[in-house]
Write an enzyme that holds these catalytic residues in place. Structure first.
Site, PDB file in Angstrom:
ATOM      1  CB  CYS A 398      -0.859   0.038   1.257  1.00  0.00           C
ATOM      2  SG  CYS A 398      -1.973  -1.319   1.455  1.00  0.00           S
TER       3      CYS A 398
HETATM    4  N1  LIG Z   1      -3.687  -0.476  -1.154  1.00  0.00           N
HETATM    5  C1  LIG Z   1      -4.191  -0.351   0.074  1.00  0.00           C
HETATM    6  O1  LIG Z   1      -4.737  -1.294   0.647  1.00  0.00           O
HETATM    7  N2  LIG Z   1      -4.124   0.851   0.660  1.00  0.00           N
HETATM    8  C2  LIG Z   1      -4.524   1.062   2.034  1.00  0.00           C
HETATM    9  C3  LIG Z   1      -5.248   2.359   2.169  1.00  0.00           C
HETATM   10  C4  LIG Z   1      -5.581   2.675   3.627  1.00  0.00           C
HETATM   11  C5  LIG Z   1      -6.269   4.033   3.764  1.00  0.00           C
HETATM   12  N3  LIG Z   1      -6.373   4.391   5.182  1.00  0.00           N
HETATM   13  C6  LIG Z   1      -7.659   4.006   3.138  1.00  0.00           C
HETATM   14  O2  LIG Z   1      -8.585   3.673   3.847  1.00  0.00           O
HETATM   15  O3  LIG Z   1      -7.769   4.317   1.943  1.00  0.00           O
END
Ligand SMILES: NC(=O)NCCC[C@H](N)C(=O)O
Length: 408
Positions: A398
């Site tokens: 991520c």
């Molecule tokens: N590729 C991913 O799984 N990204 C994580 C994003 C976490 C962020 N706090 C969200 O909720 O968008």
């Protein structure tokens, strides 16, 4: 001239864009963290140190690391880029005409580094420190945000995603992340590193309401050999998948998209929270979600321009992936531990690993049961700390946007 091309999920990673925790995470509180898509507040200094370990681990593997805030600041040194960004981040429809003028003047007069900090970290009424008499401002308290912080820039994976010879600059689903995309659009349009490079921009680079057409990079796995695996999740919609696929096919950059139907739940908000690619035939999966019966479609180019042929996958989605990769079947490394430990480790991003070259991945050290299973499957896991970093519900994949990676 630099080259930007992402040919797979597992080939040698060469260039990556990451974002070190900063001012925006100092604004996180128990009151606002849910709206800002974090599950808890975190120690910003500690998260920064953890992130530095992540960056150094990447460098140790020969990866060139770029930091978003620095790249954005360099972009904002270019007057045209600065106006491009401010025209889109500050409008009279967000602030009212009078306050918009005041806010614009404030941001216009910031040096590029400070400007990048306050575009990402937000700006409070107290910091603006204006005596404007408009009710729009007067009704706000000193600690209210004139411009909201966008702490999820930490997850550079989602806002833009490179697929073979091009990039999608993504219309994000959640309000807390919508402002991120303008920054990536400006970087790819104006930053010297990209300005003269030869690549496609597939989707999202328009000033328009994309309605129900959303893509977030966490759902997009470039599995290689002209194939792309995309999760239709809490964040990415079938409409978004269709539009991205149309442009991938139009540009000849991909020949197949495998679309998977995922539950719309925060714990599996993106495909990469429950499935990532570690070696040619080897994926890690969270089996409670990635069951054999999840619905899957193959999208392939039709004969007419823009035409897509939709084929429902009749056997398992893993069979469709194996066919695309030209392997007899996939090896799946499931989340480790008993049913309780597995749920806890998936929640802490055990399946969200970043592959730096075939069979070598980076992952949070806390997920000991899953790491054990990966090692037993011959995968080398490079552990990184994530006690604070992980509170935004994102792991190594991520937090990384590959800009250049070898194919398979
Ligand atoms: N590729 C991913 O799984 N990204 C994580 C994003 C976490 C962020 N706090 C969200 O909720 O968008």
């Amino acid at each position: 001239m630099s080259r930007f091309y992402v040919g797979s999920e597992i080939g040698q990673l060469r260039k990556v864009l990451i974002h070190r925790p900063e001012l925006s995470l100092r604004r996180l509180t128990p009151t606002n963290c849910e709206d800002l898509l974090f599950d808890d507040v975190l120690r910003v200094e500690q998260a920064g140190k953890e992130h530095d370990v992540f960056a150094q681990t990447l460098r140790n593997e020969g990866v060139e690391v770029f930091h978003l805030r620095e790249v954005l600041a360099e972009t904002l040194e270019i007057e045209e880029a600065k106006q491009f960004v401010l025209d889109r981040q500050i409008s009279q429809f967000r602030y009212g005409p009078a306050l918009a003028k005041v806010v614009r003047e404030y941001y216009d007069n910031l040096p590029a580094t400070k400007l990048a900090s306050h575009l990402i970290g937000g700006l409070t009424v107290a910091e603006l420190n204006s005596d404007l008499g408009s009710p729009t401002l007067q009704v706000m308290s000193q600690t209210d945000f004139i411009m909201d912080p966008i702490p999820n820039h930490l997850f550079t994976r989602d806002t833009s995603c490179w697929v073979y010879g091009g990039v999608s600059v993504n219309p994000m689903t959640k309000p807390a992340r919508k402002r991120e995309t303008v920054h990536l659009r400006a970087i790819y349009k104006f930053h010297p590193m990209f300005k003269d490079a030869d690549f496609e921009i597939y989707f999202g680079d328009e000033d328009r309401n994309f309605e129900l057409s959303h893509i977030e990079g966490g759902d997009v796995l470039v599995i290689g050999k002209g194939a792309v695996l995309i999760g239709m999740s809490e964040r990415t919609t079938p409409q978004g998948v269709e539009l991205l696929a149309q442009n991938l096919f139009r540009t000849g950059q991909a020949t197949k998209v495998i679309a998977l139907q995922l539950p719309k739940a925060r714990s599996c908000m993106h495909l990469d929270t429950v499935m990532t690619h570690m070696d040619l035939d080897c994926f890690t999966v969270y089996p409670d979600i990635m069951r054999d019966d999840i619905a899957a479609w193959e999208l392939t180019p039709g004969n007419a321009a823009g035409e897509i042929v939709f084929t429902r996958v009749k056997d398992r989605f893993t069979d469709a992936i194996a066919r695309a990769l030209g392997v007899p079947e996939l090896r799946l490394v499931t989340t480790g531990g008993d049913v309780f430990e597995a749920e806890r480790e998936q929640w802490n991003d055990a399946n969200n690993v970043l592959t730096v070259r075939p069979g070598v991945v980076i992952g949070y050290e806390r997920n000991v049961f899953t790491i054990e299973k990966m090692q037993a499957a011959g995968i080398t896991v490079l552990p990184i700390p994530g006690e604070d970093l992980g509170r935004g519900r994102g792991g190594a994949r991520c937090m990384s946007c590959p800009l250049e990676r070898d194919g398979i």
